[in-house]
Design a protein around this motif. Structure first.
Motif, PDB file in Angstrom:
ATOM      1  N   ALA A 178      58.774  57.695  56.182  1.00  0.00           N
ATOM      2  CA  ALA A 178      58.080  58.431  55.128  1.00  0.00           C
ATOM      3  C   ALA A 178      56.752  59.002  55.622  1.00  0.00           C
ATOM      4  O   ALA A 178      56.347  60.093  55.227  1.00  0.00           O
ATOM      5  CB  ALA A 178      57.840  57.499  53.938  1.00  0.00           C
ATOM      6  N   THR A 179      56.072  58.278  56.517  1.00  0.00           N
ATOM      7  CA  THR A 179      54.798  58.753  57.058  1.00  0.00           C
ATOM      8  C   THR A 179      55.000  59.966  57.965  1.00  0.00           C
ATOM      9  O   THR A 179      54.196  60.912  57.955  1.00  0.00           O
ATOM     10  CB  THR A 179      54.099  57.623  57.829  1.00  0.00           C
ATOM     11  N   SER A 181      57.138  62.220  57.634  1.00  0.00           N
ATOM     12  CA  SER A 181      57.313  63.376  56.748  1.00  0.00           C
ATOM     13  C   SER A 181      56.003  63.762  56.059  1.00  0.00           C
ATOM     14  O   SER A 181      55.665  64.941  55.957  1.00  0.00           O
ATOM     15  CB  SER A 181      58.393  63.069  55.707  1.00  0.00           C
ATOM     16  N   ALA A 182      55.252  62.739  55.607  1.00  0.00           N
ATOM     17  CA  ALA A 182      54.044  63.016  54.835  1.00  0.00           C
ATOM     18  C   ALA A 182      52.933  63.641  55.676  1.00  0.00           C
ATOM     19  O   ALA A 182      52.159  64.466  55.169  1.00  0.00           O
ATOM     20  CB  ALA A 182      53.534  61.720  54.195  1.00  0.00           C
ATOM     21  N   VAL A 210      53.650  57.232  50.367  1.00  0.00           N
ATOM     22  CA  VAL A 210      54.761  56.568  51.058  1.00  0.00           C
ATOM     23  C   VAL A 210      54.954  55.151  50.534  1.00  0.00           C
ATOM     24  O   VAL A 210      55.727  54.374  51.109  1.00  0.00           O
ATOM     25  CB  VAL A 210      54.537  56.540  52.590  1.00  0.00           C
ATOM     26  N   PRO A 213      58.975  53.554  49.006  1.00  0.00           N
ATOM     27  CA  PRO A 213      59.981  52.785  49.768  1.00  0.00           C
ATOM     28  C   PRO A 213      59.506  51.389  50.137  1.00  0.00           C
ATOM     29  O   PRO A 213      60.308  50.454  50.201  1.00  0.00           O
ATOM     30  CB  PRO A 213      60.226  53.643  51.019  1.00  0.00           C
ATOM     31  N   ASP A 290      62.048  57.471  42.959  1.00  0.00           N
ATOM     32  CA  ASP A 290      62.672  58.464  43.831  1.00  0.00           C
ATOM     33  C   ASP A 290      62.116  59.842  43.540  1.00  0.00           C
ATOM     34  O   ASP A 290      62.299  60.366  42.420  1.00  0.00           O
ATOM     35  CB  ASP A 290      64.198  58.456  43.613  1.00  0.00           C
TER      36      ASP A 290
END
Length: 297
Positions: A178-179, A181-182, A210, A213, A290
């Protein structure tokens, strides 16, 4: 996502909502164990051989165990231990995994490669056999003072520490992904252009986006930890008597299944219900958090 929108989406997941209510009820009942003990006028540590295997009654709503102790009160005290171990170990593992995943995903490069290779190595280890071996280690041989190693809470803290040290890998991988992507999002690039430091960007801009998740994975870990504690206690390597837990209550009942099956049914049922409820709660949190379903709120 606002808190109101999250609650509205979570409330639509009926099984998760019922699971949250059930877990809250179990937690409140465990916290109220001393009050129930006082109301019944019993002592959960008092042995009474004349009252062994007593049937349910007004004084003992679920009967007594092989030593004449009130079963209901011991289940409530055991719930305090099992739930504490599950939540504390899952939170500790979640914090470690979140920190490692955040550092690996944000900085990348050699640090990412190093941390992910460490993570791969941890994943390759067989968790349950490793915990069994480490739980059997004599702490006094590691330099721990005998007074502390023999303390009532030592076995409880040992399980929390062991699970925290070896159970963070799933959270780390999820947070890293997630990181990655962020850190390419416009709000992160804007913070970098304005001269914000890496620490501020990670904590103020990346981490809140993030966290979903990590929250879901940590929630699901609680059930796994309760099962691990139960297995270790069943093998005699977990929570040590006289401190009760659902796992070691099962251990004490394994030779009495044919003569007093309720001594195994109640702790086993509580473990089963708690693990199922935690997993359903995790599913509900995943759906509510989500980002792909934000437009359906």
């Amino acid at each position: 996502m606002t808190g109101r929108r999250f609650l509205r989406r979570f409330a639509r997941h009926r099984l998760a909502l019922a699971s949250a209510v059930l877990l809250a009820s179990l937690t409140l009942a465990a916290v109220a164990a001393p009050l129930v003990e006082a109301a019944l006028g019993v002592d959960q540590t008092a042995v009474s051989l004349l009252d062994r295997f007593a049937p349910p009654s007004a004084e003992h709503p679920l009967g007594t165990d092989e030593l004449g102790r009130d079963l209901l009160v011991r289940l409530l005290y055991g719930g305090r231990v099992s739930l504490f171990v599950g939540v504390a170990a899952a939170l500790a593992a979640g914090l470690i995994g979140t920190g490692i995943g955040l550092l690996a995903g944000y900085f990348g490069g050699r640090l990412d490669a190093l941390l992910m290779r460490v993570t791969d190595g941890m994943i390759a280890l067989p968790l349950l056999p490793l915990l069994i071996v480490l739980a059997a280690v004599d702490l006094t041989r590691l330099g721990v003072p005998p007074s502390w190693a023999g303390a009532e809470d030592a076995s409880l803290l040992r399980i929390v520490v062991l699970v925290a040290l070896f159970g963070w890998t799933t959270v780390a991988r999820l947070v890293r992904g997630a990181t990655l992507s962020a850190r390419r999002r416009d709000y992160v690039l804007a913070a970098v252009a304005l001269g914000a430091g890496s620490r501020r960007i990670m904590l103020a801009h990346v981490l809140p986006n993030v966290a979903a998740p990590a929250v879901v994975a940590t929630t699901l870990t609680v059930g796994n930890v309760i099962l691990l504690e139960s297995v270790l206690s069943f093998l005699g390597l977990g929570i040590q008597p006289p401190l009760p837990s659902w796992g070691n209550m099962l251990t004490g009942a394994q030779d009495l299944v044919t003569t007093a099956p309720w001594l195994a049914v109640w702790p086993g049922l509580l473990i089963f219900v708690t693990v199922i409820a935690v997993n359903l709660l995790g599913d509900g949190l995943q759906d509510a958090l989500d980002p792909r379903t934000l437009g359906r709120a």
